[in-house]
Design a protein around this motif. Sequence first.
Motif, PDB file in Angstrom:
ATOM      1  N   GLY A 143       2.881  71.548 -40.863  1.00  0.00           N
ATOM      2  CA  GLY A 143       1.534  70.987 -40.982  1.00  0.00           C
ATOM      3  C   GLY A 143       0.741  71.015 -39.700  1.00  0.00           C
ATOM      4  O   GLY A 143      -0.360  70.450 -39.639  1.00  0.00           O
ATOM      5  N   TRP A 144       1.251  71.657 -38.673  1.00  0.00           N
ATOM      6  CA  TRP A 144       0.538  71.772 -37.393  1.00  0.00           C
ATOM      7  C   TRP A 144       0.778  73.147 -36.794  1.00  0.00           C
ATOM      8  O   TRP A 144       1.767  73.813 -37.090  1.00  0.00           O
ATOM      9  N   THR A 145      -0.164  73.556 -35.938  1.00  0.00           N
ATOM     10  CA  THR A 145      -0.063  74.837 -35.236  1.00  0.00           C
ATOM     11  C   THR A 145      -0.504  74.640 -33.799  1.00  0.00           C
ATOM     12  O   THR A 145      -1.612  74.156 -33.542  1.00  0.00           O
ATOM     13  N   LEU A 146       0.361  74.987 -32.858  1.00  0.00           N
ATOM     14  CA  LEU A 146       0.022  74.888 -31.441  1.00  0.00           C
ATOM     15  C   LEU A 146      -0.089  76.283 -30.841  1.00  0.00           C
ATOM     16  O   LEU A 146       0.718  77.173 -31.159  1.00  0.00           O
ATOM     17  N   GLN A 147      -1.079  76.468 -29.981  1.00  0.00           N
ATOM     18  CA  GLN A 147      -1.228  77.703 -29.213  1.00  0.00           C
ATOM     19  C   GLN A 147      -1.055  77.385 -27.742  1.00  0.00           C
ATOM     20  O   GLN A 147      -1.704  76.479 -27.209  1.00  0.00           O
ATOM     21  N   ALA A 148      -0.168  78.119 -27.078  1.00  0.00           N
ATOM     22  CA  ALA A 148       0.079  77.923 -25.646  1.00  0.00           C
ATOM     23  C   ALA A 148      -0.954  78.695 -24.830  1.00  0.00           C
ATOM     24  O   ALA A 148      -1.209  79.867 -25.097  1.00  0.00           O
ATOM     25  N   LEU A 149      -1.544  78.037 -23.847  1.00  0.00           N
ATOM     26  CA  LEU A 149      -2.488  78.673 -22.937  1.00  0.00           C
ATOM     27  C   LEU A 149      -1.956  78.524 -21.520  1.00  0.00           C
ATOM     28  O   LEU A 149      -1.913  77.404 -20.982  1.00  0.00           O
ATOM     29  N   HIS A 150      -1.513  79.611 -20.928  1.00  0.00           N
ATOM     30  CA  HIS A 150      -1.032  79.571 -19.554  1.00  0.00           C
ATOM     31  C   HIS A 150      -2.224  79.331 -18.635  1.00  0.00           C
ATOM     32  O   HIS A 150      -3.167  80.124 -18.592  1.00  0.00           O
ATOM     33  N   THR A 151      -2.181  78.220 -17.899  1.00  0.00           N
ATOM     34  CA  THR A 151      -3.309  77.794 -17.067  1.00  0.00           C
ATOM     35  C   THR A 151      -2.841  77.538 -15.632  1.00  0.00           C
ATOM     36  O   THR A 151      -2.767  76.390 -15.181  1.00  0.00           O
ATOM     37  N   PRO A 152      -2.485  78.588 -14.885  1.00  0.00           N
ATOM     38  CA  PRO A 152      -2.050  78.375 -13.500  1.00  0.00           C
ATOM     39  C   PRO A 152      -3.165  77.781 -12.650  1.00  0.00           C
ATOM     40  O   PRO A 152      -4.353  78.000 -12.899  1.00  0.00           O
ATOM     41  N   GLY A 153      -2.763  77.039 -11.642  1.00  0.00           N
ATOM     42  CA  GLY A 153      -3.716  76.395 -10.738  1.00  0.00           C
ATOM     43  C   GLY A 153      -3.082  75.160 -10.144  1.00  0.00           C
ATOM     44  O   GLY A 153      -2.706  75.134  -8.977  1.00  0.00           O
ATOM     45  N   HIS A 154      -2.921  74.119 -10.952  1.00  0.00           N
ATOM     46  CA  HIS A 154      -2.191  72.928 -10.503  1.00  0.00           C
ATOM     47  C   HIS A 154      -0.773  73.323 -10.110  1.00  0.00           C
ATOM     48  O   HIS A 154      -0.259  72.919  -9.064  1.00  0.00           O
ATOM     49  N   THR A 155      -0.131  74.098 -10.961  1.00  0.00           N
ATOM     50  CA  THR A 155       1.119  74.791 -10.647  1.00  0.00           C
ATOM     51  C   THR A 155       1.020  76.186 -11.257  1.00  0.00           C
ATOM     52  O   THR A 155       0.226  76.421 -12.177  1.00  0.00           O
ATOM     53  N   SER A 156       1.849  77.095 -10.788  1.00  0.00           N
ATOM     54  CA  SER A 156       1.810  78.458 -11.322  1.00  0.00           C
ATOM     55  C   SER A 156       2.313  78.525 -12.758  1.00  0.00           C
ATOM     56  O   SER A 156       1.994  79.471 -13.485  1.00  0.00           O
ATOM     57  N   ASN A 157       3.120  77.537 -13.167  1.00  0.00           N
ATOM     58  CA  ASN A 157       3.699  77.571 -14.518  1.00  0.00           C
ATOM     59  C   ASN A 157       3.053  76.560 -15.460  1.00  0.00           C
ATOM     60  O   ASN A 157       3.621  76.207 -16.490  1.00  0.00           O
ATOM     61  N   HIS A 158       1.851  76.095 -15.134  1.00  0.00           N
ATOM     62  CA  HIS A 158       1.196  75.092 -15.979  1.00  0.00           C
ATOM     63  C   HIS A 158       0.731  75.718 -17.285  1.00  0.00           C
ATOM     64  O   HIS A 158       0.192  76.814 -17.325  1.00  0.00           O
ATOM     65  N   VAL A 159       0.956  74.977 -18.383  1.00  0.00           N
ATOM     66  CA  VAL A 159       0.553  75.414 -19.718  1.00  0.00           C
ATOM     67  C   VAL A 159      -0.180  74.275 -20.424  1.00  0.00           C
ATOM     68  O   VAL A 159       0.253  73.123 -20.366  1.00  0.00           O
ATOM     69  N   CYS A 160      -1.300  74.599 -21.059  1.00  0.00           N
ATOM     70  CA  CYS A 160      -1.956  73.673 -21.969  1.00  0.00           C
ATOM     71  C   CYS A 160      -1.627  74.105 -23.401  1.00  0.00           C
ATOM     72  O   CYS A 160      -1.275  75.262 -23.642  1.00  0.00           O
ATOM     73  N   TYR A 161      -1.774  73.183 -24.337  1.00  0.00           N
ATOM     74  CA  TYR A 161      -1.438  73.482 -25.725  1.00  0.00           C
ATOM     75  C   TYR A 161      -2.595  73.074 -26.640  1.00  0.00           C
ATOM     76  O   TYR A 161      -3.018  71.909 -26.634  1.00  0.00           O
ATOM     77  N   ALA A 162      -3.104  74.044 -27.395  1.00  0.00           N
ATOM     78  CA  ALA A 162      -4.209  73.798 -28.324  1.00  0.00           C
ATOM     79  C   ALA A 162      -3.655  73.489 -29.708  1.00  0.00           C
ATOM     80  O   ALA A 162      -2.834  74.245 -30.243  1.00  0.00           O
ATOM     81  N   LEU A 163      -4.104  72.376 -30.285  1.00  0.00           N
ATOM     82  CA  LEU A 163      -3.767  72.028 -31.660  1.00  0.00           C
ATOM     83  C   LEU A 163      -4.860  72.619 -32.548  1.00  0.00           C
ATOM     84  O   LEU A 163      -5.988  72.114 -32.590  1.00  0.00           O
ATOM     85  N   ILE A 164      -4.535  73.701 -33.222  1.00  0.00           N
ATOM     86  CA  ILE A 164      -5.537  74.490 -33.934  1.00  0.00           C
ATOM     87  C   ILE A 164      -6.226  73.668 -35.017  1.00  0.00           C
ATOM     88  O   ILE A 164      -7.452  73.738 -35.192  1.00  0.00           O
ATOM     89  N   GLU A 165      -5.466  72.862 -35.757  1.00  0.00           N
ATOM     90  CA  GLU A 165      -6.028  72.120 -36.882  1.00  0.00           C
ATOM     91  C   GLU A 165      -7.110  71.134 -36.469  1.00  0.00           C
ATOM     92  O   GLU A 165      -7.988  70.805 -37.283  1.00  0.00           O
ATOM     93  N   GLU A 166      -7.076  70.651 -35.233  1.00  0.00           N
ATOM     94  CA  GLU A 166      -8.052  69.650 -34.795  1.00  0.00           C
ATOM     95  C   GLU A 166      -8.938  70.154 -33.648  1.00  0.00           C
ATOM     96  O   GLU A 166      -9.731  69.380 -33.106  1.00  0.00           O
ATOM     97  N   ASN A 167      -8.815  71.431 -33.289  1.00  0.00           N
ATOM     98  CA  ASN A 167      -9.584  71.999 -32.171  1.00  0.00           C
ATOM     99  C   ASN A 167      -9.470  71.112 -30.930  1.00  0.00           C
ATOM    100  O   ASN A 167     -10.433  70.833 -30.223  1.00  0.00           O
ATOM    101  N   THR A 168      -8.247  70.666 -30.677  1.00  0.00           N
ATOM    102  CA  THR A 168      -7.939  69.736 -29.590  1.00  0.00           C
ATOM    103  C   THR A 168      -7.021  70.430 -28.590  1.00  0.00           C
ATOM    104  O   THR A 168      -6.175  71.237 -28.971  1.00  0.00           O
ATOM    105  N   LEU A 169      -7.177  70.086 -27.312  1.00  0.00           N
ATOM    106  CA  LEU A 169      -6.317  70.671 -26.281  1.00  0.00           C
ATOM    107  C   LEU A 169      -5.553  69.580 -25.548  1.00  0.00           C
ATOM    108  O   LEU A 169      -6.149  68.611 -25.060  1.00  0.00           O
ATOM    109  N   PHE A 170      -4.232  69.745 -25.461  1.00  0.00           N
ATOM    110  CA  PHE A 170      -3.401  68.896 -24.612  1.00  0.00           C
ATOM    111  C   PHE A 170      -3.418  69.549 -23.235  1.00  0.00           C
ATOM    112  O   PHE A 170      -2.783  70.591 -23.010  1.00  0.00           O
TER     113      PHE A 170
END
Length: 305
Positions: A143-170
């Motif tokens: 019932g959920w779908t997450l998309q990983a977005l590699h977002t280096p900057g704070h650390t080289s391995n930082h990842v954010c996660y988008a919850l597609i169903e709610e157009n929300t980003l962790f």
Amino acid sequence: MTSIPFVREFDFEYGRCDTLSPLIRRVIAPNPGPFTFTGTGVYIIGHGSVAVIDPGPVDPAHIAAIDTALEGETVSHVFVTHHHLDHSPLAHPLAEKHGARVYGFGPPQIAPAGGEVRLEAGDDVGFQPDVQIEDEEIFPGAGWTLQALHTPGHTSNHVCYALIEENTLFSGDHVMGWSTSVISPPDGHMGDYLFQLARMRDRDFTRLWPTHGPAVESPSPFIQAYIDHRLAREDQILACLADGHETIRDMVAVMYADVDKRLHPAAAHSALAHVIHLIELGKVASDTALDQIDLNATFRLAETV
């Protein structure tokens, strides 16, 4: 300096599991501090078979709160935004308890400089995900779908996660509502950070859920304020150099004169990241080689043709 419309007030209790949306719940760990704000917000996604993002520290009271929140449910995925001690240590114990695997971008590319003076939370040096994700990889769940977005900057391995169903980003520590994020070279990189901020802004998310603090309800203008703030900081650095302040510590004393001095060591690392970015842009020069630059180097304005 450009003003960021920070948001710092929100309702929470340690150990309590709060329902934030139809698919999102949160438990906040009791690890408040200058770099964690009220503590680590652990996100539970879905119902029945769930994902957990940034399980947080290995703390008995926190573990009990997570277990209570997950009673009768199974964790199918454990996602980690990055390798700091306030985010990742509980990932493997939680995954093992539920027969799940840990997902992340992998270990940092370079050990950050500065040790514990740099960040109160410090680095989870032993962190290694079971599954190394790829940028924009999709993870379907119950019932959920997450998309990983590699977002280096704070650390080289930082990842954010988008919850597609709610157009929300962790958003982890990439964007936080209560404060700016520390960028600490050599693992942290300001040029990468600014690029990823613009990428996140242009996705036009409805809401951001950082790991620390409350939600950001109008992400695109908030992120633009983050970008404007960083660019204004670089203008400050150029002004400091023009006034004869040649070292990072001298510049921090000027730029952060009204900021709690406990935060100056972290500010020094972000200032160093800015200076490195300005060198890469050809606006600042140093007699120290770029790959050797640290907090002890001296800087000057680059000569203009």
